[in-house]
Design an enzyme around this catalytic site. Sequence first.
Site: not given
Ligand SMILES: Nc1ncnc2c1ncn2[C@@H]1O[C@H](COP(=O)(O)OP(=O)(O)O)[C@@H](O)[C@H]1O
Ligand SMILES: [Mg+2]
Length: 240
Positions: A16, A37, A49, A110-111, A113
């Site tokens: 995300t 999403k 998300d 966005e998928g 997992g």
């Molecule tokens: N490059 C980054 N810098 C700062 N925070 C990040 C970064 N990548 C992910 N995060 C934080 O890590 C957590 C998980 O990221 P997220 O995008 O929600 O993962 P996913 O969508 O793969 O489940 C969130 O709180 C997000 O804001």
């Molecule tokens: Mg996500």
Amino acid sequence: MSTLFITGTDTGVGKTFVACALAHALRARGVRVAVMKPIETGVVGEPEDALRLRAAAEDPAPLDDICPYRLRAPLAPAVAARLEGVAIDVDRLAGLIVQRAAAADVLLVEGAGGLLVPIRGMTTFAELAARLALPVLIVGANRLGTINHCALTARVAAAAGLTVRGFVLSEPASPPCGMGKRRTARVSLASSRRRSTRESRRRVPSCAPARRPPPPGARPSARCPARARAAGSRRSRARC
Ligand SMILES: Nc1ncnc2c1ncn2[C@@H]1O[C@H](COP(=O)(O)OP(=O)(O)O)[C@@H](O)[C@H]1O
Ligand SMILES: [Mg+2]
């Protein structure tokens, strides 16, 4: 118009975050961005998300078009849907993606997992993306093990006939439970032995944020063995 399917090596790796960053960057160049999403699980109230994506892209579409399936259980979509008696209609999802792509310059999808997460029965996100010939962006976490996870995901993408447009290594905020040890190891590699001991005591590894409230009467620390250990609790065998 073009579409990019954003997948990851796991949940919580930054899909995300990266999708929102892309949406911002494209918007700044005057590109009309739509986001989706298609299925969000672990939704209690609002789909986090989908809302983050919508805000980043300034996508005016109704939430039902951005995120048509919102499921309560923080599980794979096929499992969460079965628990809730919902039948995820893959044809409908594919149709919506095509429709939304036609209404913008770029559609970011966005998928949930990774690519082999089941949507319904044995149908996975890899199959959904392949059916629409969506190119994929693979997001991984910038930590030990990521080369293997990224390569595995790329192999699955290739086996499904998908084009991999690139990889992004992100820096997720909270490592999934169990990853804390790796972080501590990185600290100890980078520092003197004495300092690393101090650091590892201070840096209490934690679980990814729980989306489900703890069962009645459960102590919060019992949800995460790492925290429980740090607190000196003997209940550290509880599952995360
Ligand atoms: N490059 C980054 N810098 C700062 N925070 C990040 C970064 N990548 C992910 N995060 C934080 O890590 C957590 C998980 O990221 P997220 O995008 O929600 O993962 P996913 O969508 O793969 O489940 C969130 O709180 C997000 O804001
Ligand atoms: Mg996500």
